[in-house]
Scaffold this motif. Structure first.
Motif, short mmCIF file in Angstrom:
data_model
loop_
_atom_site.label_atom_id
_atom_site.label_comp_id
_atom_site.label_asym_id
_atom_site.label_seq_id
_atom_site.Cartn_x
_atom_site.Cartn_y
_atom_site.Cartn_z
N ARG A 193 48.22 40.32 36.86
CA ARG A 193 49.33 39.94 35.99
C ARG A 193 49.03 38.55 35.46
O ARG A 193 48.89 37.60 36.21
N PHE A 194 48.92 38.44 34.15
CA PHE A 194 48.68 37.15 33.51
C PHE A 194 49.88 36.24 33.75
O PHE A 194 51.02 36.64 33.53
N VAL B 213 45.40 31.50 34.85
CA VAL B 213 45.93 31.87 36.16
C VAL B 213 46.53 33.27 36.09
O VAL B 213 47.25 33.60 35.14
N TRP B 214 46.21 34.09 37.10
CA TRP B 214 46.76 35.43 37.24
C TRP B 214 47.26 35.60 38.67
O TRP B 214 46.91 34.85 39.56
N VAL C 204 46.51 34.68 44.26
CA VAL C 204 46.50 33.92 43.02
C VAL C 204 45.05 33.83 42.57
O VAL C 204 44.17 33.42 43.34
N ILE C 205 44.78 34.23 41.35
CA ILE C 205 43.41 34.25 40.80
C ILE C 205 43.33 33.16 39.75
O ILE C 205 44.16 33.08 38.84
N ILE C 206 42.30 32.30 39.87
CA ILE C 206 42.17 31.17 38.98
C ILE C 206 40.78 31.16 38.34
O ILE C 206 39.78 31.27 39.02
N GLN C 207 40.77 31.02 37.02
CA GLN C 207 39.53 30.77 36.28
C GLN C 207 39.64 29.35 35.76
O GLN C 207 40.64 28.99 35.15
#
Length: 86
Positions: free
Chosen positions: A4-5, A20-21, A29-32
């Protein structure tokens, strides 16, 4: 995986894009973001606290998140913590 964006650096141009997603399944929490500079990475690698080995495992990375994205990170943490996603 259903990402989820949550948000993107509002100062993003067309190239770099700290983003962040939240993974709706695992609530991770997924971070680029930008790779940390070598000096910061070395400082992190040398940091010693209980439960944190010296060095950076091959499966991990040190990234730099712009301070002005704090609200986006809070939003991601709130989304990850929502009880209706459990």
């Amino acid at each position: 995986m259903a990402l989820r964006f949550i948000g993107i650096d509002p100062n993003t141009g067309t190239g770099e894009s700290p983003t962040v997603w939240v993974d709706d399944k695992t609530r991770d929490v997924i971070i680029q973001s930008w790779k940390a500079d070598p000096e910061l990475e070395a400082e992190c690698a040398a940091f010693e606290v209980p439960g944190h080995a010296v060095g950076i495992p091959e499966s991990e990375a040190v990234v730099r998140i712009p301070a002005h994205m704090a609200a986006i990170l809070r939003k991601a943490c709130d989304a990850a913590d929502r009880s209706d996603l459990r």
